[in-house]
Design a protein around this motif. Structure first.
Motif, PDB file in Angstrom:
ATOM      1  N   ASN A 249       0.811  -1.222   0.000  1.00  0.00           N
ATOM      2  CA  ASN A 249       0.000   0.000   0.000  1.00  0.00           C
ATOM      3  C   ASN A 249       0.842   1.269   0.000  1.00  0.00           C
ATOM      4  O   ASN A 249       0.396   2.331   0.420  1.00  0.00           O
ATOM      5  N   SER A 297     -12.676   0.182   1.724  1.00  0.00           N
ATOM      6  CA  SER A 297     -11.529  -0.593   1.284  1.00  0.00           C
ATOM      7  C   SER A 297     -10.332   0.321   0.969  1.00  0.00           C
ATOM      8  O   SER A 297      -9.185   0.014   1.329  1.00  0.00           O
ATOM      9  N   ASP A 301      -6.718   0.227   2.904  1.00  0.00           N
ATOM     10  CA  ASP A 301      -5.434   0.096   2.200  1.00  0.00           C
ATOM     11  C   ASP A 301      -4.480   1.218   2.600  1.00  0.00           C
ATOM     12  O   ASP A 301      -3.330   0.980   2.953  1.00  0.00           O
ATOM     13  N   THR A 333      -7.006  -1.145  -5.550  1.00  0.00           N
ATOM     14  CA  THR A 333      -6.144  -1.157  -4.364  1.00  0.00           C
ATOM     15  C   THR A 333      -5.510   0.216  -4.203  1.00  0.00           C
ATOM     16  O   THR A 333      -4.984   0.776  -5.158  1.00  0.00           O
ATOM     17  N   LYS A 335      -2.914   3.073  -2.582  1.00  0.00           N
ATOM     18  CA  LYS A 335      -1.516   3.177  -2.142  1.00  0.00           C
ATOM     19  C   LYS A 335      -1.198   4.624  -1.801  1.00  0.00           C
ATOM     20  O   LYS A 335      -1.650   5.527  -2.505  1.00  0.00           O
TER      21      LYS A 335
END
Ligand SMILES: Nc1ncnc2c1ncn2[C@@H]1O[C@H](COP(=O)(O)OP(=O)(O)OP(=O)(O)O)[C@@H](O)[C@H]1O
Length: 871
Positions: A249, A297, A301, A333, A335
């Protein structure tokens, strides 16, 4: 350094050490390492290896301390521990004795970390009674900004020209040649720009090996011209930090480059964009849904990446946490990115770093950090919790406003006032409804955590980053996507929404839930925005709807687990009906129906077998534009994030999200698109050419918490009934029972109309129940309309009724109306015309033959919203 000495290290890049050395030798060297208790004066140059020596005088005078500033030593790849913008770092504090730190002696660590500059101070200088608890202030590193700028710039450029910095960077990270990067970005083509930040633009690039990356180009000359020091661009910090910290992440740095005054950072490409834009897009005029579970979510992350920094040893700090620095890859996802301001504490136990300038972004910046310049886990928790509030509320932490004294306003502070009682409730009332129906418990827990985190004064109240990670993880496990959760009663304060979310309607009070995506005031597609001429629909006495003959609907794949590249054809599944059943066109979707597409979507065979051969069906009746979905297989199917009951029909609307799950895992997500096109004067209503009388869809149960769910808990008889204009009687409207009998609707439909318009005060009609009687709208029914909307609204303007599971709009005014629905062209209605209505539709009065629907819409519109039960 002898025994008994305690040391502190300021770990930094060689560029920074050079700046320090410059400062030490320069005019203001004496002021550089000045602290309340210890003052320093230059002793001389020292030797080349050890760097200059400084004499430090303790507060009591005679005892002196020698501080050695070591020059940077070339590094090996394993040796670079950390980086910190030293020009901006003033002190490092430890709550633990560092002199006796066992195996991780600072000396040894310094030795193992040649990039670091070691400053050693005898224990006597600062140790308090040998307890080990000690605060050692190294002092202000650097000189007054203006005086030091030129020096820093020259230091930077010296270093940058292939000196020690490059050697250091080369040792830890791949160097890319300027020519390779130029080729990869098509000669820095403007079309390749992904965006730009304060210190340069970011380009999408394709490397020689074919991989796609993002290249940030920093022009140090431009940075200097803009009055900043090259250090502020944080190039070295970013390379060193990202070379050290690897985590799923944290954005991956592939390498760097240097050419003249330009510095390049080569990152993995994060094609999903940043969180800030994603949130804005979800409430734009052409919204892209960003549902609550995806938001949670993303927060989880990003919190995991942050926690990795905070729990490293020594601790690292990002220093510019904000939604714009949280990027997403194509699978969603998230980061953490942009490490230009990041820094590290010096050694195990050090829990904060003091910096000279509290950089960061207004609105996200912790007030304590702003005041003291002390960056710590608590100050980062503040920024991160502000991001969580941003995600919950869909409001910006700060916004520019030329009328505000500081030029900035703070929408979240204004909406929630986190430091005052009742903040949690205010937060729940102001939830961003474009995220779908937030599960109450989930929203409560996040709000509680975030409000603790943005406590302006008491840093101890704030959660640690591990606590944030654990809470979010537990929530995402308890509230997986695709489950049906009772959502929240909300009543948004109109001020909060109208001020900062001008494009959002306020949210009505609901008992069970609200629509997953609240439409925008003018939710027309681009192509529908062209003004319509008055003659457009003039000749048409009937609804001018024509189906796109290829396929009236299509599914767009928005998530496919394990699939990296999908062509346009693979992203789109036109719903071409293959069979008719009970007078309806039916399209089946599943592994056995579109085997090749499913292979592309789920390349992993095992995963693919989790999808039923016939997962769900979409069906609609000819002439009716109310399609529905029925789950057919054994695998769970979700509609707008909520599980559907198999073999039960649910209304589908344009933009609805359909998910195929395995257990709690979302395998594929589709977006449902309505292709129905409006064409002037045409009366083609058939998909295949076989005309079927328009009948409203019956016999399907709507999603319990969806806007169409008014019959969810009822045991309805599923029979068709005719409607048409039969429920109009001499200007008076009544819902007439059809011959085939009344539907047994236990939960009566309840609707509400929000009134919007440029010169119209925000108002609302309802919520009202449509059970047994329609809702009549006109100045004689709602007297406030007469006062504020004279000449625009007739005594009887229109009415809304519910019949046969469908909401209907009947035009009662000779002036005419528009029905504006997202994804379709506006439908014009003349007196006695009838059109179906869906949650989110706009009812727009015609204000004259020359006035376009767009103008009418801006002047006045009624936003039709469905509420389940009377409030
Ligand atoms: N690895 C990446 N992949 C894809 N897009 C990226 C990547 N890194 C940055 N971007 C995009 O490039 C834009 C500029 O990023 P950059 O980090 O330079 O600025 P910023 O963080 O938005 O602003 P500032 O640095 O001034 O705070 C951002 O909009 C970001 O979305």
């Amino acid at each position: 350094m002898g025994p008994g000495q305690t040391s502190i290290q300021v770990l930094r890049s060689s560029r920074s050490s050079q700046s320090l050395a410059n400062g030490v030798n320069g005019v203001s060297g004496a002021s550089m390492l000045v602290a309340p208790s210890i003052s320093y004066a230059p002793l001389g140059g020292g030797d080349a290896a050890a760097g200059p020596l400084l004499r430090a005088r303790g507060p009591s005078g005679p005892s002196t301390t020698v501080v050695t500033v070591k020059k940077p030593i070339p590094v090996t790849s394993a040796s670079v521990t950390t980086a910190c913008s030293v020009a901006n770092v003033t002190s490092v504090t430890s709550s633990v004795v560092s002199g006796a730190s066992g195996g991780s002696s600072p000396i040894r660590r310094a030795g193992a970390n040649p990039a670091a500059t070691l400053i050693s101070v005898p224990a006597a200088a600062g140790d308090t009674a040998g307890t080990g608890a000690r605060v050692v202030k190294v002092g202000n590193v650097g000189t007054p900004v203006a005086a030091s700028k030129a020096r820093m710039a020259s230091a930077s450029s010296r270093l940058a020209q292939g000196g020690q910095a490059s050697a250091q960077l080369r040792a830890v990270s791949l160097e890319y040649s300027h020519s390779d990067l130029t080729a990869a970005t098509d000669n820095w083509s403007h079309s390749k720009r992904l965006g730009s930040g304060k210190h340069g633009a970011v380009y999408k690039a394709e490397l020689k090996d074919g991989s796609q990356v993002a290249v940030k180009a920093i022009d140090l000359a431009a940075v200097t011209r803009a009055g900043d020091s090259p250090q502020d661009a944080g190039f070295d910090e970013e390379v060193l930090m990202l070379s050290k910290f690897r985590h799923p992440n944290l954005v991956t740095l592939l390498g760097w480059g240097s050419h003249g005054d330009f510095r390049y950072l080569v990152y993995e490409l994060l094609a999903g964009g940043d969180l800030f834009r994603r949130l804005h897009k979800s409430r734009s005029s052409n919204p892209k849904p960003f549902l609550w579970y995806d938001r949670v979510s993303v927060c989880l992350d990003a919190a995991s990446g942050l926690s990795h920094l905070h729990n490293s040893n020594p601790k690292a700090f990002h220093r510019d946490i904000k939604s714009a620095n949280i990027l997403m890859d194509r699978h969603g996802t998230a980061k953490l990115a942009d490490f230009g301001l990041s820094c590290c504490s010096s050694y195990a136990g050090a829990n904060h770093v003091d910096v000279r300038f509290a950089s960061g972004t207004p609105g996200y910046r912790c007030p304590v950090y702003e005041r003291t310049g002390r960056v710590s886990e608590a100050s980062e928790a503040y920024s991160f919790c502000m991001v969580m509030l941003e995600v919950l509320l869909g409001l910006d932490p700060s916004a520019t406003n030329s009328k505000a004294p500081s030029g900035l306003t703070y929408p979240i502070q204004e909406a929630v006032s986190p430091g005052t009682p009742g903040a949690e409730e205010r937060c729940l009332q102001a939830l961003d409804q474009t995220a779908g129906p937030w599960p109450l418990e989930l929203a409560q827990e996040i709000a509680r955590l975030a409000i603790r985190g943005v406590n302006a004064t008491d840093e101890k109240q704030r959660p640690s980053s591990v606590e944030i990670v654990r809470t979010l993880r537990s929530l995402s496990e308890r509230f997986p996507a695709g489950q049906d959760f009772t959502s929240i009663q909300t009543e948004r304060k109109p001020e909060a929404s109208s001020k900062h979310r001008a494009t959002q309607p306020s949210v009505q009070k609901v008992q069970r839930s609200v629509a997953p995506q609240v439409p925008t005031p003018f939710p027309l597609r681009e192509e529908a925005k062209a003004p319509l001429t008055p003659s457009h629909c003039e000749s048409s006495q009937v609804s001018p709807v024509i189906y796109n003959l290829d396929s009236p609907y299509f599914l767009e794949v928005t998530l496919a687990t394990g699939s990296f590249e999908l062509s346009d054809e693979q992203r789109r599944l036109p719903l071409k009906p293959l069979r008719m059943e009970g007078g309806a066109f039916v399209v089946a979707v599943g592994r056995g129906q579109q085997p090749e597409l499913f292979e592309a979507w789920l390349p992993d065979g095992k995963m693919r077998t989790c999808v039923s051969r016939n997962a769900f069906e979409v069906a609609w009746r000819d002439g009716d534009y109310s399609p529905w979905l029925t789950a057919q297989g054994s695998g769970p199917v979700a509609l707008d994030g909520q599980a559907v009951t198999p073999k039960t029909a649910y209304s589908l609307r344009h933009g609805a999200e359909i998910g195929l799950l395995y257990g709690k895992q979302l395998l594929i997500r589709f977006k449902f698109h309505d292709n129905v096109k409006s064409q002037p004067g045409q009366v083609v209503r058939s998909y295949t050419g076989s005309l079927v009388p328009p009948t409203p869809v019956m016999g399907h149960r709507a999603l319990p918490s969806s806007p169409y769910a008014y019959s969810a808990r009822g045991t309805r008889r599923t029979r068709e009934r005719s409607v048409g204009a039969a429920w109009v009687e001499s200007g008076h409207v009544q819902v007439r029972e059809a011959e085939s009998g009344n539907a047994n609707v236990n939960a009566p439909p309840v609707v509400c109309l929000e009134i919007w318009g440029e010169k119209v005060p925000e108002n609302r009609i309802g919520p009202v129940s449509l059970a047994g009687k329609p809702l009549l709208v006109g100045s004689r029914h709602q007297p406030f309309l007469e006062k504020s909307l004279t000449n625009m609204v007739d005594r009887d303007h229109f009415c809304i009724a519910s019949e046969g599971g469908v909401f209907w709009l009947l035009c009662l005014t000779s002036k005419g109306l528009w029905r504006v629905r997202e994804g379709t062209e506006p439908q014009r209605l003349i007196l006695d015309d009838l059109a179906s209505l869906q949650h989110g539709d706009l009812i727009v009065p015609r204000l004259g033959p020359e006035v376009t629907v767009e103008q009418c819409c801006r002047t006045l519109s009624w936003n039709f919203l469905v509420v389940l039960e009377p409030s």
